[in-house]
Design a protein around this motif. Structure first.
Motif, PDB file in Angstrom:
ATOM      1  N   ASN A  25      23.947  15.237 106.662  1.00 61.54           N
ATOM      2  CA  ASN A  25      23.599  16.045 105.391  1.00 61.54           C
ATOM      3  C   ASN A  25      24.797  16.282 104.466  1.00 61.54           C
ATOM      4  OD1 ASN A  25      21.281  16.586 106.658  1.00 61.54           O
ATOM      5  ND2 ASN A  25      22.101  18.075 107.992  1.00 61.54           N
ATOM      6  N   ALA A  26      25.366  15.062 104.009  1.00 62.41           N
ATOM      7  CA  ALA A  26      26.497  15.113 102.961  1.00 62.41           C
ATOM      8  C   ALA A  26      25.798  15.646 101.769  1.00 62.41           C
ATOM      9  CB  ALA A  26      27.234  13.852 103.044  1.00 62.41           C
ATOM     10  N   LEU A  27      26.463  15.971 100.953  1.00 63.23           N
ATOM     11  CA  LEU A  27      25.933  16.847  99.516  1.00 63.23           C
ATOM     12  C   LEU A  27      26.055  15.730  98.528  1.00 63.23           C
ATOM     13  CD1 LEU A  27      24.821  19.423  98.089  1.00 63.23           C
ATOM     14  CD2 LEU A  27      27.480  19.935  97.577  1.00 63.23           C
ATOM     15  N   SER A  28      24.730  15.248  98.065  1.00 65.28           N
ATOM     16  CA  SER A  28      24.499  14.620  96.870  1.00 65.28           C
ATOM     17  C   SER A  28      24.082  15.389  95.782  1.00 65.28           C
ATOM     18  CB  SER A  28      23.613  13.307  97.279  1.00 65.28           C
ATOM     19  OG  SER A  28      22.242  14.058  97.355  1.00 65.28           O
ATOM     20  N   ILE A  29      24.063  14.850  94.686  1.00 63.25           N
ATOM     21  CA  ILE A  29      23.589  15.478  93.542  1.00 63.25           C
ATOM     22  C   ILE A  29      22.171  15.650  93.478  1.00 63.25           C
ATOM     23  CG2 ILE A  29      22.810  15.354  91.073  1.00 63.25           C
ATOM     24  CD1 ILE A  29      25.621  14.113  90.446  1.00 63.25           C
ATOM     25  N   VAL A  30      21.422  14.686  93.975  1.00 58.21           N
ATOM     26  CA  VAL A  30      20.048  14.999  94.374  1.00 58.21           C
ATOM     27  C   VAL A  30      19.760  15.998  95.261  1.00 58.21           C
ATOM     28  CG1 VAL A  30      17.756  13.922  95.737  1.00 58.21           C
ATOM     29  CG2 VAL A  30      19.478  12.543  93.834  1.00 58.21           C
ATOM     30  N   MET A  31      20.386  16.181  96.800  1.00 56.64           N
ATOM     31  CA  MET A  31      20.415  16.961  97.696  1.00 56.64           C
ATOM     32  C   MET A  31      20.727  18.660  96.715  1.00 56.64           C
ATOM     33  SD  MET A  31      22.265  18.275 101.015  1.00 56.64           S
ATOM     34  CE  MET A  31      21.195  16.849 102.187  1.00 56.64           C
ATOM     35  N   ALA A  32      21.704  18.617  95.992  1.00 56.41           N
ATOM     36  CA  ALA A  32      22.070  19.821  95.198  1.00 56.41           C
ATOM     37  C   ALA A  32      20.935  20.246  94.582  1.00 56.41           C
ATOM     38  CB  ALA A  32      23.323  19.655  94.598  1.00 56.41           C
ATOM     39  N   ARG A  33      20.382  19.464  93.710  1.00 55.68           N
ATOM     40  CA  ARG A  33      19.221  19.729  92.930  1.00 55.68           C
ATOM     41  C   ARG A  33      18.107  20.563  93.767  1.00 55.68           C
ATOM     42  NH1 ARG A  33      19.683  14.656  88.616  1.00 55.68           N
ATOM     43  NH2 ARG A  33      21.448  15.389  87.379  1.00 55.68           N
ATOM     44  N   GLY A  34      17.904  19.748  94.756  1.00 52.00           N
ATOM     45  CA  GLY A  34      16.691  20.136  95.831  1.00 52.00           C
ATOM     46  C   GLY A  34      17.211  21.457  96.334  1.00 52.00           C
ATOM     47  N   LEU A  35      18.174  21.772  96.603  1.00 48.90           N
ATOM     48  CA  LEU A  35      18.417  23.199  97.404  1.00 48.90           C
ATOM     49  C   LEU A  35      18.255  24.160  96.147  1.00 48.90           C
ATOM     50  CD1 LEU A  35      21.766  22.258  99.184  1.00 48.90           C
ATOM     51  CD2 LEU A  35      19.378  23.012 100.483  1.00 48.90           C
ATOM     52  N   VAL A  36      18.533  24.087  94.993  1.00 45.30           N
ATOM     53  CA  VAL A  36      18.421  24.848  93.953  1.00 45.30           C
ATOM     54  C   VAL A  36      16.850  25.133  93.800  1.00 45.30           C
ATOM     55  CG1 VAL A  36      18.746  25.357  91.260  1.00 45.30           C
ATOM     56  CG2 VAL A  36      20.883  24.389  92.836  1.00 45.30           C
ATOM     57  N   GLU A  37      16.143  24.058  93.631  1.00 45.95           N
ATOM     58  CA  GLU A  37      14.778  24.067  93.409  1.00 45.95           C
ATOM     59  C   GLU A  37      14.112  24.915  94.492  1.00 45.95           C
ATOM     60  OE1 GLU A  37      10.829  21.177  93.238  1.00 45.95           O
ATOM     61  OE2 GLU A  37      12.760  20.392  93.070  1.00 45.95           O
ATOM     62  N   LYS A  58      22.082  16.535 114.018  1.00 46.65           N
ATOM     63  CA  LYS A  58      23.191  17.077 114.586  1.00 46.65           C
ATOM     64  C   LYS A  58      24.155  18.092 114.293  1.00 46.65           C
ATOM     65  CE  LYS A  58      23.152  12.894 117.728  1.00 46.65           C
ATOM     66  NZ  LYS A  58      23.876  11.837 118.083  1.00 46.65           N
ATOM     67  N   ILE A  59      24.062  18.365 112.792  1.00 49.47           N
ATOM     68  CA  ILE A  59      24.966  19.237 112.189  1.00 49.47           C
ATOM     69  C   ILE A  59      24.633  19.727 111.029  1.00 49.47           C
ATOM     70  CG2 ILE A  59      26.785  17.752 112.973  1.00 49.47           C
ATOM     71  CD1 ILE A  59      27.360  16.970 109.973  1.00 49.47           C
ATOM     72  N   PHE A  60      24.987  21.008 110.644  1.00 51.22           N
ATOM     73  CA  PHE A  60      24.651  21.677 109.498  1.00 51.22           C
ATOM     74  C   PHE A  60      24.823  20.796 108.198  1.00 51.22           C
ATOM     75  CE2 PHE A  60      25.586  24.749 105.926  1.00 51.22           C
ATOM     76  CZ  PHE A  60      24.534  25.381 105.902  1.00 51.22           C
ATOM     77  N   SER A  61      26.186  20.386 107.880  1.00 51.10           N
ATOM     78  CA  SER A  61      26.695  19.608 106.804  1.00 51.10           C
ATOM     79  C   SER A  61      27.972  19.170 106.991  1.00 51.10           C
ATOM     80  CB  SER A  61      26.337  20.206 105.472  1.00 51.10           C
ATOM     81  OG  SER A  61      26.604  19.494 104.471  1.00 51.10           O
ATOM     82  N   ALA A  62      28.073  17.801 106.478  1.00 49.22           N
ATOM     83  CA  ALA A  62      29.691  17.401 106.538  1.00 49.22           C
ATOM     84  C   ALA A  62      30.508  17.605 105.197  1.00 49.22           C
ATOM     85  CB  ALA A  62      29.551  15.657 106.874  1.00 49.22           C
ATOM     86  N   GLY A  63      29.531  18.081 104.396  1.00 48.64           N
ATOM     87  CA  GLY A  63      30.228  18.408 103.112  1.00 48.64           C
ATOM     88  C   GLY A  63      29.985  17.361 101.921  1.00 48.64           C
ATOM     89  N   GLY A  64      30.963  17.360 100.871  1.00 47.78           N
ATOM     90  CA  GLY A  64      30.653  16.322  99.808  1.00 47.78           C
ATOM     91  C   GLY A  64      30.398  15.090 100.560  1.00 47.78           C
ATOM     92  N   ASP A  65      29.504  14.175  99.694  1.00 51.97           N
ATOM     93  CA  ASP A  65      29.240  12.811 100.022  1.00 51.97           C
ATOM     94  C   ASP A  65      30.381  12.012  99.559  1.00 51.97           C
ATOM     95  OD1 ASP A  65      28.427  10.402 100.205  1.00 51.97           O
ATOM     96  OD2 ASP A  65      26.345  10.859  99.679  1.00 51.97           O
TER      97      ASP A  65
END
Length: 258
Positions: A25-37, A58-65
């Motif tokens: 669950n590393a944070l990509s730009i696509v995921m960031a936009r998806g969360l905001v949406e 298995k985890i919440f998020s490993a942070g930035g991709d």
């Protein structure tokens, strides 16, 4: 909506799940936009009273991709990535509805930032939080430094940040960063925790959230004016009348957000 984020409704709760388990669950730009949406969709839905953010796998998020960050070779690209990521935090903060993060495994780096940007944090007992930014020679971002320094003694905040050591859910709870620690499935525990929100007065909760979020920015005089204006509004609502009537009827109120 992007496949990087799952969105579903369960009763009056929006379940928002980061969905890149193969990338932790590393944070990509696509995921960031998806969360905001997804958060914006929850805001617009009058049936939704709270949102829960969690992670698939298995985890919440490993942070930035890091694979993405490695390609950001100029200021323009870096600023675009940071702008998209920061919009998640700003959206959570400005949302009229409460947001709960449900953390399992670990929340590292930007994942830590997203988790504690929520209004409330429910964490699995064996979960951990890591300020892993200094491991790659950078500082915490997405509002994490302010969040930690607002809630921790400065020496503790510096230690968590500069050591990058895992902070257990129990320690985070003792420090006031986590609201509830659970041994149960964490999303279900978060849904249970959200009961006071779902059954509470939406209008009053909206104003409580914004007043607490911005209390540090207001003088006492400004705060008094805000309180008076908001209370004048709320005392004329159907929810206030229902609350008073339920008190006399010795029953639980049924708030409608009107």
């Amino acid at each position: 909506m992007t496949d990087a984020v799952k969105y579903e409704k369960k009763d009056a709760i929006a379940l928002i799940k980061m969905n890149r388990p193969e990338k932790r669950n590393a944070l990509s730009i696509v995921m960031a936009r998806g969360l905001v949406e997804a958060l914006t969709d929850a805001e617009k839905d009058s049936d939704i009273k709270a949102a829960i953010i969690s992670g698939e796998g298995k985890i919440f998020s490993a942070g930035g991709d890091l694979e993405v960050l490695h390609t950001l070779d100029n200021s323009a690209k870096i600023m675009e990535y940071m702008k998209q990521a920061l919009e998640i935090i700003q959206t959570i903060r400005d949302l009229d509805k409460y947001v709960i993060s449900a953390v399992h495994g670990f929340a590292a780096g930007a994942g830590f930032s997203i988790a504690v940007a929520a209004d409330f944090v429910v964490a699995k007992k064996d979960a951990a939080f890591l300020c892993s930014f200094t491991d790659v020679g950078i500082i915490p971002d997405l509002g994490l430094v302010k969040k930690l320094t607002d809630n921790l003694p400065s020496a503790v905040a510096k230690e968590w940040i500069s050591s990058g050591r895992p902070v257990s859910a129990e320690e985070a709870y003792r420090r006031g960063i986590v609201n509830r620690v659970t041994e149960d499935e964490v999303v279900e525990a978060a849904i249970d925790y959200a009961g006071f929100i779902v059954n509470g007065p939406p209008l009053a909760n909206k104003f409580v959230k914004h007043m607490v979020n911005y209390a540090d920015e207001w003088s006492s005089g400004t705060n008094d004016l805000q309180e008076t204006a908001i209370q004048t509004l709320l005392l004329q609502t159907e929810d206030n009348k229902e609350g008073i009537q339920s008190f006399f009827d010795k029953r639980k109120p049924s708030f409608k957000g009107k």
